[in-house]
Design a protein around this motif. Structure first.
Motif, PDB file in Angstrom:
ATOM      1  N   PRO A   1       0.826  -1.220   0.000  1.00  0.00           N
ATOM      2  CA  PRO A   1       0.000   0.000   0.000  1.00  0.00           C
ATOM      3  C   PRO A   1       0.857   1.266   0.000  1.00  0.00           C
ATOM      4  CG  PRO A   1      -0.718  -1.511   1.727  1.00  0.00           C
ATOM      5  CD  PRO A   1       0.554  -2.061   1.165  1.00  0.00           C
ATOM      6  N   VAL A   2       0.322   2.295  -0.619  1.00  0.00           N
ATOM      7  CA  VAL A   2       0.914   3.632  -0.599  1.00  0.00           C
ATOM      8  C   VAL A   2      -0.087   4.503   0.160  1.00  0.00           C
ATOM      9  CG1 VAL A   2       1.597   5.614  -2.013  1.00  0.00           C
ATOM     10  CG2 VAL A   2       2.125   3.285  -2.785  1.00  0.00           C
ATOM     11  N   TYR A   3       0.419   5.284   1.085  1.00  0.00           N
ATOM     12  CA  TYR A   3      -0.459   6.088   1.933  1.00  0.00           C
ATOM     13  C   TYR A   3      -0.408   7.553   1.526  1.00  0.00           C
ATOM     14  CZ  TYR A   3      -0.271   1.840   4.658  1.00  0.00           C
ATOM     15  OH  TYR A   3      -0.349   0.529   5.042  1.00  0.00           O
ATOM     16  N   LEU A   4      -1.576   8.139   1.345  1.00  0.00           N
ATOM     17  CA  LEU A   4      -1.683   9.581   1.129  1.00  0.00           C
ATOM     18  C   LEU A   4      -1.853  10.193   2.510  1.00  0.00           C
ATOM     19  CD1 LEU A   4      -1.953  12.072  -0.717  1.00  0.00           C
ATOM     20  CD2 LEU A   4      -4.434  11.658  -0.677  1.00  0.00           C
TER      21      LEU A   4
ATOM     22  N   GLU B   1       4.751   3.940   4.278  1.00  0.00           N
ATOM     23  CA  GLU B   1       4.394   3.411   5.584  1.00  0.00           C
ATOM     24  C   GLU B   1       3.254   4.236   6.185  1.00  0.00           C
ATOM     25  OE1 GLU B   1       7.608   3.782   8.439  1.00  0.00           O
ATOM     26  OE2 GLU B   1       8.381   5.489   7.337  1.00  0.00           O
ATOM     27  N   GLU B   2       2.470   3.594   7.010  1.00  0.00           N
ATOM     28  CA  GLU B   2       1.315   4.256   7.602  1.00  0.00           C
ATOM     29  C   GLU B   2       1.726   5.279   8.659  1.00  0.00           C
ATOM     30  OE1 GLU B   2      -3.134   2.964   9.118  1.00  0.00           O
ATOM     31  OE2 GLU B   2      -1.572   1.448   8.990  1.00  0.00           O
TER      32      GLU B   2
ATOM     33  N   THR C   1      -2.108  13.153   9.317  1.00  0.00           N
ATOM     34  CA  THR C   1      -3.009  12.008   9.328  1.00  0.00           C
ATOM     35  C   THR C   1      -2.937  11.288   7.994  1.00  0.00           C
ATOM     36  OG1 THR C   1      -4.843  13.340   8.477  1.00  0.00           O
ATOM     37  CG2 THR C   1      -4.693  13.144  10.867  1.00  0.00           C
ATOM     38  N   VAL C   2      -3.348  10.049   8.018  1.00  0.00           N
ATOM     39  CA  VAL C   2      -3.472   9.276   6.779  1.00  0.00           C
ATOM     40  C   VAL C   2      -4.839   9.609   6.193  1.00  0.00           C
ATOM     41  CG1 VAL C   2      -3.632   6.967   5.768  1.00  0.00           C
ATOM     42  CG2 VAL C   2      -1.976   7.424   7.589  1.00  0.00           C
ATOM     43  N   LYS C   3      -4.860  10.148   4.983  1.00  0.00           N
ATOM     44  CA  LYS C   3      -6.119  10.516   4.319  1.00  0.00           C
ATOM     45  C   LYS C   3      -6.710   9.342   3.547  1.00  0.00           C
ATOM     46  CE  LYS C   3      -7.467  14.384   4.392  1.00  0.00           C
ATOM     47  NZ  LYS C   3      -8.447  14.959   5.297  1.00  0.00           N
ATOM     48  N   SER C   4      -5.839   8.548   2.923  1.00  0.00           N
ATOM     49  CA  SER C   4      -6.327   7.391   2.182  1.00  0.00           C
ATOM     50  C   SER C   4      -5.185   6.416   1.920  1.00  0.00           C
ATOM     51  CB  SER C   4      -6.985   7.810   0.861  1.00  0.00           C
ATOM     52  OG  SER C   4      -6.037   8.368  -0.010  1.00  0.00           O
TER      53      SER C   4
END
Length: 157
Positions: A117-120, A134-135, A151-154
């Motif tokens: 996963p890639v975190y926005l 990374e989260e 924060t992690v948006k998506s």
């Protein structure tokens, strides 16, 4: 018989398309890895390393084959990374990184950067987003002064 031939042709075309897409994704994945290096350097308040990583991003972008990424998008990415590479001012690098991040996010909607996963992520203080592998929040816009702000948006899978 005709049905079998048509099925075989469609199978070959589908496999060729999938292989071509994987090659494109691999080229873009290299850009993403360079982007992550820039992000890490900014998060650690290291303008010199950010400049070096941005230079590597430009080299990778210059090696991307024609028609992989639209020329307009590729030019914007190169210009932004060049801007980060040319300045030793970390505040200016972070401002340019904001635009680079927006353009990389747009690219993430067309290509797969990673099997993971890639975190926005988003920093409300900077009013800017970035991508992360990374989260955990490691903020490139404020570095050590506000390393975990955001924060992690998506999640992009």
């Amino acid at each position: 018989m005709k049905k079998q031939i048509i099925t075989a042709i469609f199978t070959v075309l589908a496999m060729s398309f999938a292989t071509a897409q994987k090659k494109k994704d691999a080229q873009v994945s290299k850009l993403y890895q360079n982007y992550i290096a820039i992000k890490a350097a900014l998060a650690s308040d290291d303008a010199g390393k950010a400049a070096k990583s941005a230079s590597e991003f430009v080299q990778t972008a210059s090696a991307v084959k024609n028609n992989t990424i639209p020329v307009k998008n590729l030019t914007a990415l190169k210009n932004e990374a060049s801007g980060i590479a040319k300045t030793g001012n970390i505040s200016a690098q972070r401002e340019i990184f904001h635009h680079l991040s927006d353009d990389m996010y747009a690219l993430s909607r067309q290509f797969s950067f990673s099997e993971k996963p890639v975190y926005l992520q988003y920093c409300p203080m900077a009013e800017a987003s970035w991508l992360s592998n990374e989260e955990k929040i490691i903020n490139p816009y404020y570095g050590s002064s506000m390393l975990t702000c955001g924060t992690v948006k998506s999640t992009i899978k």
